[in-house]
Design a protein around this motif. Sequence first.
Motif, PDB file in Angstrom:
ATOM      1  N   ARG A 390      -7.858  10.213   4.012  1.00 35.71           N
ATOM      2  CA  ARG A 390      -7.840   8.790   3.657  1.00 35.71           C
ATOM      3  C   ARG A 390      -7.321   7.923   4.790  1.00 35.71           C
ATOM      4  O   ARG A 390      -7.111   6.721   4.621  1.00 35.71           O
ATOM      5  CB  ARG A 390      -7.019   8.584   2.381  1.00 35.71           C
ATOM      6  N   ASP A 558      -2.629   3.904   2.514  1.00 32.12           N
ATOM      7  CA  ASP A 558      -3.895   3.188   2.661  1.00 32.12           C
ATOM      8  C   ASP A 558      -4.105   2.146   1.573  1.00 32.12           C
ATOM      9  O   ASP A 558      -4.996   1.304   1.676  1.00 32.12           O
ATOM     10  CB  ASP A 558      -5.068   4.174   2.706  1.00 32.12           C
ATOM     11  N   GLU A 559      -3.262   2.193   0.522  1.00 33.99           N
ATOM     12  CA  GLU A 559      -3.317   1.197  -0.544  1.00 33.99           C
ATOM     13  C   GLU A 559      -2.146   0.222  -0.467  1.00 33.99           C
ATOM     14  O   GLU A 559      -1.900  -0.548  -1.385  1.00 33.99           O
ATOM     15  CB  GLU A 559      -3.323   1.895  -1.898  1.00 33.99           C
TER      16      GLU A 559
END
Length: 573
Positions: A390, A558-559
Amino acid sequence: MSDETTDRGLARGLTNYGDRDFSVYLRNSFAASMGYSREVLKKPIVGIANSASGFNNCHRHFPELIEAVKRGVLLGGGLPIEFPTISLGEVFLNPTSLKFRNLMAMDTEEMIRAQPMDAVVLVGGCDKTVPAQLMGAASADLPAVQLVAGPMMTSRYGTERLGACTDCRRFWGKYRAGEISTAEINEIEGRLATTAGTCAVMGTASTMACIAETLGMALPGTAAIPAVHADRLRAAEASGLAAARMIDHPIRPSQVITGKSVENALRVLLALGGSTNAVIHLTAVAGRLGIDIPLARLNELSDETPVLVNLKPVGNHYMEDFFFAGGVGAVLRELKPLLHLDTLTVTGETLGDRLETDPGFVDRNVIASAEAPLEPQGGLVALFGNLAPRGAILKRSAADKSLFEHEGRAVVFSSLEDLAARIDDPDLDITADDIMVLQNAGPKSASGMPEAGYLPIPKKLSSKGLKDMIRISDARMSGTAFGTIVLHVAPEAAIGGPLALVRTGDRIRLSVAGKRIDLLVDDAELDRRRADWSPGIVPPEARRGYDRLYAEHVLQADEGCDFAFLKPVSGSA
Protein backbone atom coordinates in the motif's frame (compact mmCIF):
# COMPACT_ATOMS: atom_id res chain seq x y z
CA MET A 1 -36.25 39.28 23.60
CA SER A 2 -36.89 39.08 19.84
CA ASP A 3 -33.71 40.98 18.85
CA GLU A 4 -31.61 38.58 20.95
CA THR A 5 -32.88 35.25 19.66
CA THR A 6 -31.33 35.32 16.20
CA ASP A 7 -29.07 32.38 15.48
CA ARG A 8 -25.77 34.23 15.87
CA GLY A 9 -23.52 35.42 18.63
CA LEU A 10 -24.45 34.17 22.09
CA ALA A 11 -27.82 32.99 20.76
CA ARG A 12 -26.12 30.47 18.52
CA GLY A 13 -26.30 26.78 19.48
CA LEU A 14 -28.27 27.31 22.65
CA THR A 15 -28.21 24.95 25.59
CA ASN A 16 -31.63 23.32 25.53
CA TYR A 17 -33.81 23.78 28.59
CA GLY A 18 -37.04 23.43 26.64
CA ASP A 19 -37.52 27.22 26.53
CA ARG A 20 -35.46 29.11 23.94
CA ASP A 21 -35.99 32.56 25.42
CA PHE A 22 -34.95 31.30 28.86
CA SER A 23 -31.79 29.78 27.30
CA VAL A 24 -30.84 33.18 25.85
CA TYR A 25 -31.70 34.93 29.10
CA LEU A 26 -29.62 32.52 31.17
CA ARG A 27 -26.63 32.61 28.83
CA ASN A 28 -26.63 36.42 28.78
CA SER A 29 -26.84 36.46 32.57
CA PHE A 30 -23.76 34.32 32.98
CA ALA A 31 -21.88 36.15 30.21
CA ALA A 32 -22.60 39.41 32.00
CA SER A 33 -20.61 38.12 34.96
CA MET A 34 -17.51 38.42 32.77
CA GLY A 35 -17.98 42.16 32.49
CA TYR A 36 -19.51 42.38 29.02
CA SER A 37 -21.98 45.19 28.39
CA ARG A 38 -25.42 44.42 27.02
CA GLU A 39 -24.50 45.98 23.67
CA VAL A 40 -21.36 43.87 23.36
CA LEU A 41 -23.33 40.70 24.04
CA LYS A 42 -25.43 41.40 20.93
CA LYS A 43 -22.40 41.19 18.66
CA PRO A 44 -21.51 38.18 16.52
CA ILE A 45 -18.69 36.11 17.96
CA VAL A 46 -15.33 35.04 16.55
CA GLY A 47 -13.88 32.20 18.57
CA ILE A 48 -10.11 31.99 18.94
CA ALA A 49 -8.80 28.46 19.42
CA ASN A 50 -5.70 28.82 21.59
CA SER A 51 -3.31 25.85 21.60
CA ALA A 52 -0.71 27.37 23.93
CA SER A 53 0.74 25.33 26.78
CA GLY A 54 3.63 25.37 29.21
CA PHE A 55 4.68 22.14 27.50
CA ASN A 56 4.86 23.80 24.08
CA ASN A 57 7.89 26.05 23.63
CA CYS A 58 6.86 26.89 20.04
CA HIS A 59 3.75 28.69 21.31
CA ARG A 60 5.16 30.80 24.13
CA HIS A 61 4.42 34.03 22.23
CA PHE A 62 0.73 33.25 21.85
CA PRO A 63 -0.58 35.71 24.48
CA GLU A 64 0.67 38.65 22.41
CA LEU A 65 -0.39 36.98 19.15
CA ILE A 66 -3.93 36.38 20.39
CA GLU A 67 -4.26 39.98 21.58
CA ALA A 68 -3.55 41.01 17.99
CA VAL A 69 -6.20 38.59 16.71
CA LYS A 70 -8.70 40.12 19.12
CA ARG A 71 -7.83 43.58 17.82
CA GLY A 72 -8.62 42.45 14.29
CA VAL A 73 -11.93 40.90 15.32
CA LEU A 74 -12.96 44.12 17.07
CA LEU A 75 -12.02 46.12 13.96
CA GLY A 76 -14.37 43.86 12.01
CA GLY A 77 -17.27 44.42 14.39
CA GLY A 78 -17.15 41.05 16.12
CA LEU A 79 -16.71 39.97 19.71
CA PRO A 80 -13.53 37.89 20.13
CA ILE A 81 -13.76 35.05 22.63
CA GLU A 82 -10.70 32.91 23.25
CA PHE A 83 -11.01 29.26 24.22
CA PRO A 84 -8.39 26.60 24.98
CA THR A 85 -7.79 23.31 23.25
CA ILE A 86 -5.27 20.54 23.70
CA SER A 87 -1.74 21.58 22.80
CA LEU A 88 0.77 19.24 21.19
CA GLY A 89 4.33 20.19 22.06
CA GLU A 90 6.28 17.89 19.76
CA VAL A 91 9.19 16.87 21.96
CA PHE A 92 7.30 16.78 25.24
CA LEU A 93 4.79 14.04 24.42
CA ASN A 94 5.04 10.31 25.02
CA PRO A 95 4.91 8.06 23.10
CA THR A 96 4.55 10.51 20.18
CA SER A 97 2.57 13.60 19.24
CA LEU A 98 0.92 11.88 16.28
CA LYS A 99 -1.01 9.66 18.68
CA PHE A 100 -2.73 12.75 20.09
CA ARG A 101 -3.29 14.61 16.82
CA ASN A 102 -6.69 12.99 16.35
CA LEU A 103 -7.63 13.76 19.96
CA MET A 104 -6.80 17.44 19.40
CA ALA A 105 -8.76 17.37 16.13
CA MET A 106 -11.77 16.02 18.00
CA ASP A 107 -11.34 18.62 20.74
CA THR A 108 -11.12 21.43 18.17
CA GLU A 109 -14.11 20.20 16.16
CA GLU A 110 -16.36 19.68 19.14
CA MET A 111 -15.51 22.99 20.82
CA ILE A 112 -16.15 24.87 17.57
CA ARG A 113 -19.47 23.10 17.22
CA ALA A 114 -20.58 23.16 20.86
CA GLN A 115 -19.76 26.78 21.76
CA PRO A 116 -21.50 29.84 20.31
CA MET A 117 -19.32 31.32 17.58
CA ASP A 118 -19.97 32.54 14.05
CA ALA A 119 -16.40 32.11 12.82
CA VAL A 120 -13.13 30.94 14.31
CA VAL A 121 -9.42 31.72 14.17
CA LEU A 122 -7.24 28.66 14.71
CA VAL A 123 -3.96 29.59 16.37
CA GLY A 124 -1.36 26.81 16.22
CA GLY A 125 2.04 25.95 14.90
CA CYS A 126 3.97 23.10 16.47
CA ASP A 127 3.92 20.15 14.06
CA LYS A 128 0.67 18.32 14.79
CA THR A 129 -1.38 21.30 15.99
CA VAL A 130 -1.99 22.78 12.53
CA PRO A 131 -3.17 19.51 10.93
CA ALA A 132 -5.32 18.81 14.01
CA GLN A 133 -6.90 22.25 13.77
CA LEU A 134 -7.49 21.95 10.03
CA MET A 135 -9.01 18.50 10.49
CA GLY A 136 -11.33 19.75 13.22
CA ALA A 137 -12.29 22.87 11.29
CA ALA A 138 -12.98 20.87 8.13
CA SER A 139 -15.36 18.61 10.04
CA ALA A 140 -17.11 21.46 11.90
CA ASP A 141 -17.26 23.45 8.63
CA LEU A 142 -17.65 26.84 10.30
CA PRO A 143 -15.88 29.79 8.62
CA ALA A 144 -12.29 29.50 9.84
CA VAL A 145 -8.89 31.15 9.39
CA GLN A 146 -5.63 29.38 10.24
CA LEU A 147 -2.99 31.52 11.94
CA VAL A 148 0.37 29.80 12.41
CA ALA A 149 2.98 30.48 15.07
CA GLY A 150 5.75 31.29 12.62
CA PRO A 151 9.29 29.90 12.63
CA MET A 152 12.10 30.59 15.11
CA MET A 153 14.98 32.85 14.21
CA THR A 154 18.39 31.23 13.91
CA SER A 155 21.25 31.40 16.41
CA ARG A 156 25.04 31.04 16.22
CA TYR A 157 27.78 28.72 17.41
CA GLY A 158 31.12 30.28 16.60
CA THR A 159 30.92 31.10 12.91
CA GLU A 160 28.18 28.52 12.26
CA ARG A 161 24.53 29.44 11.96
CA LEU A 162 22.21 27.18 13.93
CA GLY A 163 18.54 26.36 13.59
CA ALA A 164 16.37 23.69 15.13
CA CYS A 165 16.18 20.99 14.30
CA THR A 166 18.20 19.85 11.28
CA ASP A 167 21.30 21.19 12.99
CA CYS A 168 20.28 19.31 16.15
CA ARG A 169 20.57 16.08 14.20
CA ARG A 170 23.69 17.14 12.33
CA PHE A 171 25.64 17.92 15.47
CA TRP A 172 24.30 14.90 17.34
CA GLY A 173 25.57 12.74 14.47
CA LYS A 174 28.99 14.38 14.84
CA TYR A 175 28.91 13.74 18.59
CA ARG A 176 28.03 10.07 18.10
CA ALA A 177 30.86 9.77 15.59
CA GLY A 178 33.31 11.30 18.09
CA GLU A 179 33.91 14.40 15.97
CA ILE A 180 32.94 16.87 18.74
CA SER A 181 33.27 16.72 22.51
CA THR A 182 30.68 16.52 25.29
CA ALA A 183 31.47 20.12 26.24
CA GLU A 184 30.83 21.25 22.66
CA ILE A 185 27.53 19.38 22.29
CA ASN A 186 26.35 20.84 25.61
CA GLU A 187 27.09 24.37 24.42
CA ILE A 188 25.40 23.74 21.08
CA GLU A 189 22.35 22.34 22.90
CA GLY A 190 21.66 25.75 24.43
CA ARG A 191 21.95 27.58 21.12
CA LEU A 192 19.80 25.49 18.78
CA ALA A 193 16.41 26.94 19.76
CA THR A 194 16.57 30.44 21.20
CA THR A 195 13.31 32.22 20.27
CA ALA A 196 9.62 31.46 20.24
CA GLY A 197 8.28 29.74 17.15
CA THR A 198 8.48 26.48 15.27
CA CYS A 199 11.61 24.82 13.86
CA ALA A 200 13.73 27.18 11.77
CA VAL A 201 13.91 24.83 8.77
CA MET A 202 11.43 23.29 6.32
CA GLY A 203 10.33 20.70 8.88
CA THR A 204 6.79 19.53 9.42
CA ALA A 205 5.60 22.72 11.13
CA SER A 206 6.86 24.99 8.35
CA THR A 207 5.64 22.59 5.68
CA MET A 208 2.14 22.51 7.17
CA ALA A 209 2.15 26.31 7.47
CA CYS A 210 2.93 26.54 3.74
CA ILE A 211 0.25 23.95 2.99
CA ALA A 212 -2.34 25.89 5.02
CA GLU A 213 -1.56 29.01 3.00
CA THR A 214 -1.65 27.11 -0.30
CA LEU A 215 -4.97 25.48 0.56
CA GLY A 216 -6.36 28.97 1.15
CA MET A 217 -7.06 28.47 4.87
CA ALA A 218 -4.35 30.93 5.99
CA LEU A 219 -4.02 34.48 4.71
CA PRO A 220 -1.68 35.02 1.75
CA GLY A 221 1.89 35.72 2.77
CA THR A 222 1.54 34.61 6.39
CA ALA A 223 3.10 31.11 6.45
CA ALA A 224 6.76 32.09 6.69
CA ILE A 225 6.75 35.26 8.83
CA PRO A 226 9.13 34.66 11.76
CA ALA A 227 7.41 34.24 15.11
CA VAL A 228 9.13 37.27 16.63
CA HIS A 229 8.70 39.62 13.64
CA ALA A 230 6.24 42.50 13.93
CA ASP A 231 4.61 41.27 10.70
CA ARG A 232 3.50 38.17 12.63
CA LEU A 233 1.38 40.41 14.87
CA ARG A 234 0.02 42.25 11.83
CA ALA A 235 -0.85 38.88 10.30
CA ALA A 236 -2.69 38.00 13.51
CA GLU A 237 -4.69 41.22 13.36
CA ALA A 238 -5.52 40.63 9.69
CA SER A 239 -6.58 37.05 10.46
CA GLY A 240 -8.99 38.28 13.14
CA LEU A 241 -10.41 40.85 10.74
CA ALA A 242 -10.78 38.25 7.98
CA ALA A 243 -12.68 35.94 10.33
CA ALA A 244 -15.00 38.78 11.37
CA ARG A 245 -15.72 39.60 7.74
CA MET A 246 -16.76 36.01 7.10
CA ILE A 247 -19.61 36.32 9.60
CA ASP A 248 -21.80 38.11 7.06
CA HIS A 249 -20.08 36.59 4.02
CA PRO A 250 -19.31 33.04 5.12
CA ILE A 251 -16.66 30.99 3.37
CA ARG A 252 -16.57 27.51 4.81
CA PRO A 253 -13.60 25.11 4.91
CA SER A 254 -15.49 22.78 2.57
CA GLN A 255 -15.43 25.56 -0.04
CA VAL A 256 -11.70 26.12 0.41
CA ILE A 257 -10.36 22.59 0.91
CA THR A 258 -11.30 20.92 -2.36
CA GLY A 259 -9.77 18.32 -4.65
CA LYS A 260 -8.15 21.14 -6.62
CA SER A 261 -6.70 23.01 -3.65
CA VAL A 262 -5.40 19.74 -2.18
CA GLU A 263 -3.61 19.03 -5.45
CA ASN A 264 -2.13 22.55 -5.34
CA ALA A 265 -0.93 21.82 -1.81
CA LEU A 266 0.72 18.59 -2.97
CA ARG A 267 2.52 20.53 -5.71
CA VAL A 268 3.85 23.01 -3.18
CA LEU A 269 4.87 20.21 -0.79
CA LEU A 270 6.92 18.64 -3.59
CA ALA A 271 8.45 21.96 -4.64
CA LEU A 272 9.43 22.75 -1.05
CA GLY A 273 11.17 19.42 -0.56
CA GLY A 274 8.85 19.41 2.44
CA SER A 275 8.25 17.01 5.29
CA THR A 276 7.21 13.40 4.72
CA ASN A 277 4.78 13.88 7.62
CA ALA A 278 2.80 16.29 5.46
CA VAL A 279 1.63 13.39 3.28
CA ILE A 280 -0.05 11.82 6.32
CA HIS A 281 -1.46 15.12 7.57
CA LEU A 282 -2.77 16.39 4.25
CA THR A 283 -4.36 12.99 3.62
CA ALA A 284 -6.12 13.24 6.98
CA VAL A 285 -7.29 16.84 6.40
CA ALA A 286 -8.58 16.04 2.91
CA GLY A 287 -10.16 12.83 4.17
CA ARG A 288 -12.36 14.81 6.53
CA LEU A 289 -14.10 16.18 3.44
CA GLY A 290 -14.15 12.90 1.54
CA ILE A 291 -11.16 13.75 -0.67
CA ASP A 292 -8.73 10.90 -1.34
CA ILE A 293 -5.00 11.27 -1.99
CA PRO A 294 -3.80 8.14 -3.81
CA LEU A 295 -0.04 7.72 -3.48
CA ALA A 296 0.10 6.85 -7.18
CA ARG A 297 -1.21 10.35 -7.88
CA LEU A 298 1.50 11.78 -5.63
CA ASN A 299 4.06 10.10 -7.89
CA GLU A 300 2.47 11.55 -11.01
CA LEU A 301 2.66 15.05 -9.55
CA SER A 302 6.20 14.48 -8.27
CA ASP A 303 7.45 13.46 -11.70
CA GLU A 304 6.46 16.85 -13.13
CA THR A 305 6.95 19.20 -10.15
CA PRO A 306 10.49 20.50 -9.55
CA VAL A 307 12.16 21.22 -6.21
CA LEU A 308 12.52 25.00 -5.97
CA VAL A 309 13.32 25.80 -2.35
CA ASN A 310 16.88 25.73 -1.00
CA LEU A 311 16.18 25.23 2.70
CA LYS A 312 17.45 22.75 5.25
CA PRO A 313 17.16 19.79 5.48
CA VAL A 314 17.22 19.65 1.65
CA GLY A 315 19.39 22.72 1.06
CA ASN A 316 21.34 25.39 2.93
CA HIS A 317 19.00 28.13 4.15
CA TYR A 318 16.44 28.70 6.92
CA MET A 319 12.81 29.82 7.19
CA GLU A 320 13.67 33.45 7.92
CA ASP A 321 15.58 33.45 4.60
CA PHE A 322 12.54 31.93 2.89
CA PHE A 323 10.37 34.73 4.27
CA PHE A 324 12.66 37.48 3.02
CA ALA A 325 13.17 35.62 -0.29
CA GLY A 326 9.50 35.81 -1.22
CA GLY A 327 7.85 33.01 0.75
CA VAL A 328 5.00 30.84 -0.47
CA GLY A 329 3.84 33.46 -2.94
CA ALA A 330 7.10 33.27 -4.88
CA VAL A 331 6.85 29.46 -5.05
CA LEU A 332 3.25 29.62 -6.23
CA ARG A 333 4.17 32.01 -9.04
CA GLU A 334 6.86 29.63 -10.28
CA LEU A 335 4.37 26.76 -10.21
CA LYS A 336 1.54 28.80 -11.73
CA PRO A 337 1.24 26.81 -14.99
CA LEU A 338 0.76 23.62 -12.93
CA LEU A 339 -1.80 24.98 -10.45
CA HIS A 340 -5.58 25.18 -10.30
CA LEU A 341 -6.05 28.95 -10.20
CA ASP A 342 -9.81 28.96 -9.55
CA THR A 343 -9.50 27.69 -5.97
CA LEU A 344 -11.02 29.91 -3.26
CA THR A 345 -9.23 31.39 -0.23
CA VAL A 346 -10.62 32.66 3.07
CA THR A 347 -10.20 36.22 1.77
CA GLY A 348 -12.81 35.56 -0.90
CA GLU A 349 -10.33 35.88 -3.75
CA THR A 350 -9.10 33.03 -5.91
CA LEU A 351 -5.53 31.81 -6.13
CA GLY A 352 -5.41 33.30 -9.62
CA ASP A 353 -6.45 36.68 -8.24
CA ARG A 354 -3.67 36.51 -5.67
CA LEU A 355 -1.01 35.70 -8.23
CA GLU A 356 -1.94 38.75 -10.32
CA THR A 357 -0.43 41.06 -7.69
CA ASP A 358 3.15 42.34 -7.83
CA PRO A 359 5.46 39.54 -6.65
CA GLY A 360 8.11 41.90 -5.28
CA PHE A 361 11.70 40.79 -4.71
CA VAL A 362 12.57 37.10 -5.05
CA ASP A 363 15.94 35.81 -3.86
CA ARG A 364 16.98 33.15 -6.35
CA ASN A 365 19.58 31.80 -3.94
CA VAL A 366 16.67 30.57 -1.80
CA ILE A 367 13.78 30.13 -4.25
CA ALA A 368 14.84 28.89 -7.67
CA SER A 369 12.97 29.60 -10.87
CA ALA A 370 11.01 26.86 -12.62
CA GLU A 371 13.42 27.21 -15.54
CA ALA A 372 16.44 26.47 -13.33
CA PRO A 373 15.16 24.30 -10.46
CA LEU A 374 17.25 22.71 -7.73
CA GLU A 375 15.92 19.30 -8.77
CA PRO A 376 13.82 18.47 -11.82
CA GLN A 377 11.45 16.23 -9.85
CA GLY A 378 9.58 16.63 -6.57
CA GLY A 379 11.12 16.07 -3.18
CA LEU A 380 8.98 13.06 -2.25
CA VAL A 381 8.27 9.77 -3.97
CA ALA A 382 5.98 6.88 -3.07
CA LEU A 383 7.40 3.36 -3.34
CA PHE A 384 5.44 0.17 -3.92
CA GLY A 385 6.36 -3.48 -4.01
CA ASN A 386 5.93 -6.67 -2.04
CA LEU A 387 7.44 -5.01 1.04
CA ALA A 388 4.98 -2.09 0.87
CA PRO A 389 1.86 -3.17 -1.03
CA ARG A 390 0.00 0.00 0.00
CA GLY A 391 3.01 2.22 -0.36
CA ALA A 392 5.90 3.82 1.49
CA ILE A 393 7.48 7.28 1.28
CA LEU A 394 11.04 8.38 0.51
CA LYS A 395 12.23 11.98 0.71
CA ARG A 396 14.52 11.74 -2.27
CA SER A 397 15.52 15.40 -2.14
CA ALA A 398 17.18 14.77 1.25
CA ALA A 399 18.72 11.40 0.35
CA ASP A 400 21.99 10.09 -1.08
CA LYS A 401 21.43 9.54 -4.80
CA SER A 402 24.18 6.91 -4.89
CA LEU A 403 21.83 4.67 -2.89
CA PHE A 404 18.77 5.12 -5.13
CA GLU A 405 19.37 1.83 -6.97
CA HIS A 406 20.64 -0.59 -4.37
CA GLU A 407 20.31 -4.18 -3.26
CA GLY A 408 21.51 -5.14 0.20
CA ARG A 409 21.26 -7.49 3.14
CA ALA A 410 18.62 -6.71 5.75
CA VAL A 411 19.67 -6.12 9.35
CA VAL A 412 16.43 -6.27 11.31
CA PHE A 413 15.46 -4.60 14.59
CA SER A 414 12.17 -5.95 15.90
CA SER A 415 11.24 -2.86 17.95
CA LEU A 416 12.53 0.46 19.19
CA GLU A 417 13.72 -1.29 22.35
CA ASP A 418 15.68 -3.79 20.27
CA LEU A 419 17.16 -0.93 18.25
CA ALA A 420 18.26 0.95 21.37
CA ALA A 421 19.78 -2.19 22.88
CA ARG A 422 21.86 -3.23 19.86
CA ILE A 423 22.55 -0.21 17.66
CA ASP A 424 25.91 0.62 19.24
CA ASP A 425 26.99 -2.92 20.07
CA PRO A 426 30.52 -3.21 18.66
CA ASP A 427 29.72 -6.81 17.71
CA LEU A 428 26.66 -5.83 15.64
CA ASP A 429 26.94 -7.62 12.29
CA ILE A 430 26.42 -4.74 9.87
CA THR A 431 28.21 -3.04 6.97
CA ALA A 432 27.63 0.15 5.00
CA ASP A 433 26.03 -1.84 2.17
CA ASP A 434 23.42 -3.40 4.44
CA ILE A 435 19.86 -2.12 4.82
CA MET A 436 18.60 -1.38 8.32
CA VAL A 437 15.00 -2.46 8.96
CA LEU A 438 12.90 -1.36 11.95
CA GLN A 439 9.68 -3.26 12.63
CA ASN A 440 6.71 -2.52 14.90
CA ALA A 441 6.89 1.27 14.90
CA GLY A 442 3.70 1.98 12.91
CA PRO A 443 0.40 3.54 14.01
CA LYS A 444 -0.99 0.45 15.76
CA SER A 445 2.28 -0.46 17.46
CA ALA A 446 2.95 0.25 21.11
CA SER A 447 5.03 3.25 20.07
CA GLY A 448 2.22 4.85 18.03
CA MET A 449 4.29 5.67 14.92
CA PRO A 450 6.96 7.99 16.35
CA GLU A 451 9.56 9.95 14.40
CA ALA A 452 11.96 7.03 14.81
CA GLY A 453 12.50 6.26 11.13
CA TYR A 454 15.69 8.31 11.26
CA LEU A 455 17.56 5.29 12.59
CA PRO A 456 20.97 6.28 13.92
CA ILE A 457 23.98 5.05 12.00
CA PRO A 458 25.62 2.34 14.18
CA LYS A 459 28.65 3.76 16.01
CA LYS A 460 30.93 1.15 14.47
CA LEU A 461 30.10 2.72 11.08
CA SER A 462 29.60 6.40 12.00
CA SER A 463 32.97 6.46 13.75
CA LYS A 464 34.53 5.52 10.40
CA GLY A 465 32.85 8.46 8.67
CA LEU A 466 29.65 6.85 7.27
CA LYS A 467 26.93 9.49 7.00
CA ASP A 468 24.08 7.62 5.31
CA MET A 469 22.73 4.17 4.57
CA ILE A 470 19.32 2.82 3.58
CA ARG A 471 16.88 2.56 6.47
CA ILE A 472 13.35 1.16 6.21
CA SER A 473 10.50 1.26 8.73
CA ASP A 474 6.78 1.73 9.31
CA ALA A 475 7.65 4.74 11.49
CA ARG A 476 7.75 8.43 10.60
CA MET A 477 10.69 10.81 10.34
CA SER A 478 10.95 14.39 11.54
CA GLY A 479 10.59 16.88 8.71
CA THR A 480 13.91 18.29 9.88
CA ALA A 481 15.74 15.00 9.24
CA PHE A 482 17.62 13.77 6.18
CA GLY A 483 18.98 10.55 4.71
CA THR A 484 18.00 7.65 2.45
CA ILE A 485 15.10 6.62 4.62
CA VAL A 486 12.01 4.67 3.55
CA LEU A 487 9.05 5.45 5.82
CA HIS A 488 5.35 4.84 6.40
CA VAL A 489 5.51 1.25 5.09
CA ALA A 490 1.92 0.07 4.76
CA PRO A 491 0.49 -2.15 5.95
CA GLU A 492 2.61 -1.96 9.10
CA ALA A 493 4.38 -4.80 10.88
CA ALA A 494 2.15 -4.73 13.97
CA ILE A 495 -0.84 -5.96 11.95
CA GLY A 496 1.12 -8.53 10.01
CA GLY A 497 2.20 -6.51 6.99
CA PRO A 498 5.10 -7.87 4.92
CA LEU A 499 7.53 -5.77 6.95
CA ALA A 500 6.85 -8.11 9.88
CA LEU A 501 8.18 -11.05 7.85
CA VAL A 502 11.63 -9.63 7.11
CA ARG A 503 14.54 -11.45 8.76
CA THR A 504 18.18 -10.52 9.09
CA GLY A 505 20.04 -11.84 6.06
CA ASP A 506 17.16 -11.36 3.60
CA ARG A 507 17.92 -9.35 0.48
CA ILE A 508 16.02 -6.12 -0.21
CA ARG A 509 16.07 -4.10 -3.41
CA LEU A 510 15.38 -0.35 -3.57
CA SER A 511 14.74 1.26 -6.94
CA VAL A 512 13.82 4.93 -6.82
CA ALA A 513 13.66 5.04 -10.61
CA GLY A 514 11.20 2.14 -10.57
CA LYS A 515 9.45 3.49 -7.45
CA ARG A 516 9.79 0.07 -5.83
CA ILE A 517 10.88 -1.51 -2.57
CA ASP A 518 10.99 -5.32 -2.72
CA LEU A 519 11.83 -8.13 -0.34
CA LEU A 520 13.70 -10.74 -2.39
CA VAL A 521 12.19 -13.77 -0.67
CA ASP A 522 9.97 -16.21 -2.54
CA ASP A 523 6.25 -16.34 -1.85
CA ALA A 524 6.31 -19.84 -0.41
CA GLU A 525 8.81 -18.82 2.27
CA LEU A 526 6.82 -15.69 3.06
CA ASP A 527 3.68 -17.81 3.42
CA ARG A 528 5.51 -20.05 5.92
CA ARG A 529 6.63 -17.04 7.92
CA ARG A 530 3.16 -15.55 7.83
CA ALA A 531 1.67 -18.74 9.24
CA ASP A 532 4.11 -18.53 12.16
CA TRP A 533 3.54 -14.82 12.82
CA SER A 534 1.49 -13.62 15.77
CA PRO A 535 0.80 -10.03 16.89
CA GLY A 536 2.96 -8.79 19.70
CA ILE A 537 0.84 -5.81 20.72
CA VAL A 538 -1.56 -5.43 23.64
CA PRO A 539 -5.07 -6.00 22.21
CA PRO A 540 -7.48 -3.04 22.34
CA GLU A 541 -9.79 -4.77 24.79
CA ALA A 542 -6.96 -4.87 27.34
CA ARG A 543 -6.50 -1.09 27.12
CA ARG A 544 -8.51 1.85 28.43
CA GLY A 545 -9.40 5.43 27.58
CA TYR A 546 -7.99 7.18 24.55
CA ASP A 547 -5.29 4.51 24.21
CA ARG A 548 -8.04 1.97 23.55
CA LEU A 549 -9.91 4.26 21.16
CA TYR A 550 -6.71 4.86 19.22
CA ALA A 551 -5.77 1.18 19.07
CA GLU A 552 -9.21 0.20 17.81
CA HIS A 553 -9.70 2.88 15.18
CA VAL A 554 -6.45 4.35 13.86
CA LEU A 555 -6.03 3.84 10.12
CA GLN A 556 -2.82 3.08 8.25
CA ALA A 557 -0.36 5.69 7.02
CA ASP A 558 -1.72 5.74 3.47
CA GLU A 559 -5.10 6.74 4.93
CA GLY A 560 -3.67 9.56 7.02
CA CYS A 561 -3.69 7.75 10.39
CA ASP A 562 -7.08 9.32 11.11
CA PHE A 563 -9.96 7.46 12.74
CA ALA A 564 -12.41 5.96 10.28
CA PHE A 565 -15.41 7.23 12.28
CA LEU A 566 -14.19 10.84 11.86
CA LYS A 567 -14.45 10.70 8.09
CA PRO A 568 -17.70 11.87 6.47
CA VAL A 569 -20.70 9.60 6.81
CA SER A 570 -21.50 8.15 3.39
CA GLY A 571 -23.50 10.63 1.35
CA SER A 572 -22.68 13.63 3.55
CA ALA A 573 -19.40 14.75 1.98
